[in-house]
Design a protein around this motif. Structure first.
Motif, mmCIF file in Angstrom:
data_model
loop_
_atom_site.group_PDB
_atom_site.id
_atom_site.type_symbol
_atom_site.label_atom_id
_atom_site.label_comp_id
_atom_site.label_asym_id
_atom_site.label_seq_id
_atom_site.Cartn_x
_atom_site.Cartn_y
_atom_site.Cartn_z
ATOM 1 N N PHE A 156 -12.751 4.153 3.377
ATOM 2 C CA PHE A 156 -13.794 3.166 3.086
ATOM 3 C C PHE A 156 -14.647 3.614 1.906
ATOM 4 O O PHE A 156 -14.894 2.848 0.967
ATOM 5 C CB PHE A 156 -14.646 2.984 4.336
ATOM 6 C CG PHE A 156 -15.912 2.216 4.140
ATOM 7 C CD1 PHE A 156 -15.867 0.849 4.009
ATOM 8 C CD2 PHE A 156 -17.122 2.861 4.083
ATOM 9 C CE1 PHE A 156 -17.025 0.139 3.820
ATOM 10 C CE2 PHE A 156 -18.278 2.168 3.898
ATOM 11 C CZ PHE A 156 -18.232 0.799 3.775
ATOM 12 N N THR A 157 -15.070 4.894 1.947
ATOM 13 C CA THR A 157 -15.882 5.406 0.852
ATOM 14 C C THR A 157 -15.123 5.353 -0.465
ATOM 15 O O THR A 157 -15.682 5.004 -1.514
ATOM 16 C CB THR A 157 -16.281 6.863 1.145
ATOM 17 O OG1 THR A 157 -16.754 6.938 2.472
ATOM 18 C CG2 THR A 157 -17.345 7.318 0.208
ATOM 19 N N PHE A 158 -13.849 5.673 -0.396
ATOM 20 C CA PHE A 158 -13.044 5.677 -1.620
ATOM 21 C C PHE A 158 -12.914 4.267 -2.183
ATOM 22 O O PHE A 158 -13.034 4.058 -3.400
ATOM 23 C CB PHE A 158 -11.672 6.276 -1.303
ATOM 24 C CG PHE A 158 -10.822 6.472 -2.503
ATOM 25 C CD1 PHE A 158 -11.346 7.048 -3.642
ATOM 26 C CD2 PHE A 158 -9.500 6.095 -2.498
ATOM 27 C CE1 PHE A 158 -10.564 7.235 -4.752
ATOM 28 C CE2 PHE A 158 -8.714 6.279 -3.610
ATOM 29 C CZ PHE A 158 -9.252 6.842 -4.738
ATOM 30 N N ALA A 159 -12.696 3.284 -1.302
ATOM 31 C CA ALA A 159 -12.568 1.910 -1.783
ATOM 32 C C ALA A 159 -13.870 1.425 -2.408
ATOM 33 O O ALA A 159 -13.878 0.803 -3.481
ATOM 34 C CB ALA A 159 -12.165 0.990 -0.631
ATOM 35 N N GLN A 160 -14.995 1.734 -1.748
ATOM 36 C CA GLN A 160 -16.288 1.337 -2.311
ATOM 37 C C GLN A 160 -16.520 2.008 -3.662
ATOM 38 O O GLN A 160 -17.002 1.386 -4.606
ATOM 39 C CB GLN A 160 -17.419 1.746 -1.363
ATOM 40 C CG GLN A 160 -17.332 1.190 0.008
ATOM 41 C CD GLN A 160 -17.845 -0.202 0.097
ATOM 42 O OE1 GLN A 160 -17.261 -1.096 -0.456
ATOM 43 N NE2 GLN A 160 -18.935 -0.410 0.789
ATOM 44 N N SER A 161 -16.138 3.299 -3.756
ATOM 45 C CA SER A 161 -16.363 4.013 -5.009
ATOM 46 C C SER A 161 -15.513 3.435 -6.125
ATOM 47 O O SER A 161 -15.964 3.327 -7.261
ATOM 48 C CB SER A 161 -16.045 5.495 -4.831
ATOM 49 O OG SER A 161 -16.693 5.980 -3.705
ATOM 50 N N ILE A 162 -14.286 3.046 -5.797
ATOM 51 C CA ILE A 162 -13.433 2.434 -6.821
ATOM 52 C C ILE A 162 -14.076 1.161 -7.334
ATOM 53 O O ILE A 162 -14.116 0.897 -8.527
ATOM 54 C CB ILE A 162 -12.031 2.138 -6.256
ATOM 55 C CG1 ILE A 162 -11.238 3.413 -6.123
ATOM 56 C CG2 ILE A 162 -11.278 1.204 -7.176
ATOM 57 C CD1 ILE A 162 -9.899 3.197 -5.499
ATOM 58 N N THR A 163 -14.625 0.388 -6.411
ATOM 59 C CA THR A 163 -15.252 -0.854 -6.843
ATOM 60 C C THR A 163 -16.449 -0.592 -7.751
ATOM 61 O O THR A 163 -16.719 -1.360 -8.657
ATOM 62 C CB THR A 163 -15.702 -1.651 -5.612
ATOM 63 O OG1 THR A 163 -14.559 -1.894 -4.814
ATOM 64 C CG2 THR A 163 -16.310 -2.958 -6.005
ATOM 65 N N LEU A 164 -17.141 0.514 -7.512
ATOM 66 C CA LEU A 164 -18.370 0.745 -8.267
ATOM 67 C C LEU A 164 -18.179 1.521 -9.557
ATOM 68 O O LEU A 164 -19.109 1.645 -10.327
ATOM 69 C CB LEU A 164 -19.377 1.497 -7.398
ATOM 70 C CG LEU A 164 -20.019 0.684 -6.294
ATOM 71 C CD1 LEU A 164 -20.862 1.552 -5.427
ATOM 72 C CD2 LEU A 164 -20.867 -0.393 -6.889
ATOM 73 N N THR A 165 -17.013 2.061 -9.811
ATOM 74 C CA THR A 165 -16.876 2.940 -10.978
ATOM 75 C C THR A 165 -16.126 2.243 -12.104
ATOM 76 O O THR A 165 -15.564 1.178 -11.899
ATOM 77 C CB THR A 165 -16.176 4.236 -10.571
ATOM 78 O OG1 THR A 165 -15.076 3.899 -9.769
ATOM 79 C CG2 THR A 165 -17.095 5.133 -9.842
ATOM 80 N N MET A 167 -11.791 11.217 -8.539
ATOM 81 C CA MET A 167 -12.624 10.683 -7.473
ATOM 82 C C MET A 167 -12.044 10.953 -6.093
ATOM 83 O O MET A 167 -12.760 11.288 -5.153
ATOM 84 C CB MET A 167 -12.802 9.190 -7.685
ATOM 85 C CG MET A 167 -13.808 8.590 -6.771
ATOM 86 S SD MET A 167 -13.780 6.859 -6.934
ATOM 87 C CE MET A 167 -14.246 6.720 -8.620
ATOM 88 N N GLU A 168 -10.722 10.814 -5.992
ATOM 89 C CA GLU A 168 -10.096 11.052 -4.696
ATOM 90 C C GLU A 168 -10.316 12.487 -4.243
ATOM 91 O O GLU A 168 -10.599 12.757 -3.079
ATOM 92 C CB GLU A 168 -8.604 10.748 -4.776
ATOM 93 C CG GLU A 168 -7.945 10.805 -3.429
ATOM 94 C CD GLU A 168 -6.476 10.492 -3.513
ATOM 95 O OE1 GLU A 168 -5.970 10.375 -4.636
ATOM 96 O OE2 GLU A 168 -5.851 10.387 -2.466
ATOM 97 N N ALA A 169 -10.222 13.424 -5.199
ATOM 98 C CA ALA A 169 -10.453 14.823 -4.851
ATOM 99 C C ALA A 169 -11.876 15.041 -4.380
ATOM 100 O O ALA A 169 -12.130 15.755 -3.400
ATOM 101 C CB ALA A 169 -10.148 15.705 -6.066
ATOM 102 N N ARG A 170 -12.816 14.346 -5.052
ATOM 103 C CA ARG A 170 -14.213 14.525 -4.650
ATOM 104 C C ARG A 170 -14.479 13.946 -3.266
ATOM 105 O O ARG A 170 -15.173 14.556 -2.452
ATOM 106 C CB ARG A 170 -15.136 13.873 -5.676
ATOM 107 C CG ARG A 170 -15.410 14.777 -6.847
ATOM 108 C CD ARG A 170 -16.419 14.150 -7.754
ATOM 109 N NE ARG A 170 -16.626 14.970 -8.934
ATOM 110 C CZ ARG A 170 -17.621 15.837 -9.050
ATOM 111 N NH1 ARG A 170 -18.479 15.974 -8.084
ATOM 112 N NH2 ARG A 170 -17.755 16.548 -10.134
#
Lengths: 94, 113, 160
Positions: free
Chosen positions: C109-118, C148-151
C-alpha cells in the motif's frame, strides 16, 4: 503584510476554482468531471482555512475544513464506484 | 515570521495554479490525473503549513503556550495527514475505474504530427 | 491489546477535536470512543498486531521526509512540463508493468501511494504483486521500481 497575502491568495484560489469548472463542465468523459470536482474540493479546503484567517476565527473554520476534506474523499470514492463498469463513463451519453 | 508564512502560502497558491493549468492543458485523462494528484497534495501541504505556522507565531510566546492556538494548529496538521492518505487513494480509485472502463491513454506514435 | 491502542488513539483525536476538559464532554468522549473501539478495532489492525507494529510506525516516520522531498521534485517536474510551450513534444506517456518483491499488505500500500506521489508516475492497477504504472515520460518509466522499493522495504520490512 500577511493580511494582504492571505486575501490575494484567497482571490487567486477562487479564480483557479472557476478555471477548474471549465474542466468539470466540458470534460470529455464522466471521470474527467470527477477529477475536476476533486480538485475543486482540495482548493475549497484550503480556501476555508484562509477565510477563517481573514475573519480572525480560524478555530471554527478548521472544523468545517476537516469535514469538507473527508466529504471530498468520500465523494470521489463513491462516485467512482458508481460509474465503475458502466458504459456511460466512456461515451458520456451525449 | 510572517515573511516565511507568506512565502510558503504564495508557493502553495503557485502550485495550485500549476495543477489548474495542467488540468486544462493536458491532452488525455491519465496525464490530467498527474497534474491533479501531485500538485494538489503539495499545494495543500504548503498553504496549510503556512497558516498553521502563522497561527502559532502570532503573538510570540503568549500564543505558543495558549492551548487554543496550539490546538488549531494541530487540527490543521490533521488535515494535512488526512490529505496525504486520501488524495493518492482517490487518484488511484479514479485511475483504476478508467482502466477498467477502458479509456485509451494518449500515445505519441498514434498521432502523426 | 488492539482495542486498547485503538481506544487511546481515538481518545487523543477526540480531545484534539473538542478541546474541552469538563466532565460532561470527557465522559461523552470516553463512552463513544469505547463503543467505536469495541465495535471496529479490527479495521485499524488487520489481523493480529504483532511486535513489528511499533517498528513499522518508526520506519514510516523516517520514510516520510524523503517522500516529501520526492513530492516536491515531482511538482517541479509537472510545473516544467505544464508551462512548457510545446508540451506535447516533451511528454511521452506509456504504460509499464513490473513485479514487486514486497510481501506485506502495508508495504505494498505504501509503495503504491508513493508511486502515485513521485515524479511522473501513477499506479493504475495492482493485482497481487504485479503493478501497472502509467508514466508520463520515458525517464520516469525507466526509474521504476528502483530506489523507492528498496527504501520501502528497509522501512517496513526491516526484520525479515
Amino acid at each position: 503584510m500577511m493580511a494582504y497575502v492571505v486575501l490575494g491568495s484567497a482571490v487567486a484560489l477562487v479564480i483557479f476554482t472557476f478555471l477548474c469548472l471549465f474542466r468539470v463542465v466540458g470534460g470529455p468523459t464522466v471521470l474527467d468531471r470527477i477529477v475536476g470536482v476533486n480538485v475543486v474540493g482540495a482548493k475549497t479546503t484550503v480556501l476555508l482555512v484562509l477565510i477563517g484567517h481573514i475573519f480572525d476565527n480560524v478555530s471554527m473554520f478548521v472544523d468545517i475544513a476537516i469535514a469538507y476534506a473527508m466529504l471530498n474523499f468520500i465523494l470521489s470514492i463513491g462516485v467512482t464506484k458508481f460509474f465503475l463498469r458502466r458504459k456511460i463513463a466512456r461515451s458520456d451519453g451525449d | 515570521m510572517s515573511l516565511v508564512s507568506s512565502i510558503l502560502l504564495i508557493l502553495g497558491v503557485f502550485f495550485f495554479g500549476i495543477g489548474t493549468i495542467g488540468i486544462l492543458r493536458f491532452p488525455d485523462f491519465y496525464s490530467r490525473l498527474h497534474a491533479a494528484g501531485k500538485c494538489d497534495v503539495l499545494a495543500t501541504t504548503l498553504a496549510l503549513v503556512a497558516v498553521a505556522f502563522f497561527n502559532i507565531h502570532d503573538f510570540s510566546w503568549a500564543s505558543l503556550t495558549s492551548w487554543d492556538n496550539v490546538r488549531v494548529s494541530l487540527k490543521i496538521l490533521t488535515i494535512i495527514a488526512f490529505v496525504y492518505v486520501a488524495s493518492p487513494t482517490a487518484t488511484h480509485a479514479i485511475t483504476k475505474a478508467a482502466f477498467i472502463v477502458g479509456i485509451e491513454p494518449w500515445e505519441k506514435k498514434k498521432r502523426d504530427l | 491489546m488492539a482495542r486498547l491502542v485503538t481506544f487511546i488513539i481515538m481518545l487523543i483525536f477526540w480531545v484534539l477535536l473538542s478541546g474541552m476538559f469538563d466532565a460532561f464532554h470527557l465522559t461523552l468522549g470516553v463512552v463513544s470512543c469505547l463503543l467505536v473501539s469495541l465495535a471496529s478495532h479490527d479495521f485499524m489492525f488487520y489481523g493480529r498486531p504483532g511486535k513489528a507494529w511499533g517498528k513499522n510506525m518508526l520506519g514510516l516516520f523516517l520514510y516520510l521526509p524523503w517522500l516529501f522531498y520526492q513530492i516536491f521534485l515531482a511538482s517541479i517536474e509537472i510545473a516544467y512540463i505544464v508551462l512548457h510551450p510545446r508540451m506535447l513534444e516533451i511528454m511521452d506517456p506509456r504504460l509499464v508493468r513490473f513485479r514487486t518483491s514486497l510481501k506485506t499488505n502495508l508495504s505494498r500500500f505504501t509503495f503504491a501511494q508513493s508511486i502515485t506521489l513521485t515524479p511522473g508516475t501513477i499506479t493504475v492497477n495492482m493485482a497481487d504483486n504485479e503493478f501497472t504504472v502509467y508514466a508520463l515520460t520515458k525517464k520516469a518509466a525507466d526509474s521504476l521500481p528502483g530506489e523507492m522499493e528498496a527504501r520501502v522495504a528497509s522501512a517496513l520490512e526491516g526484520e525479515k
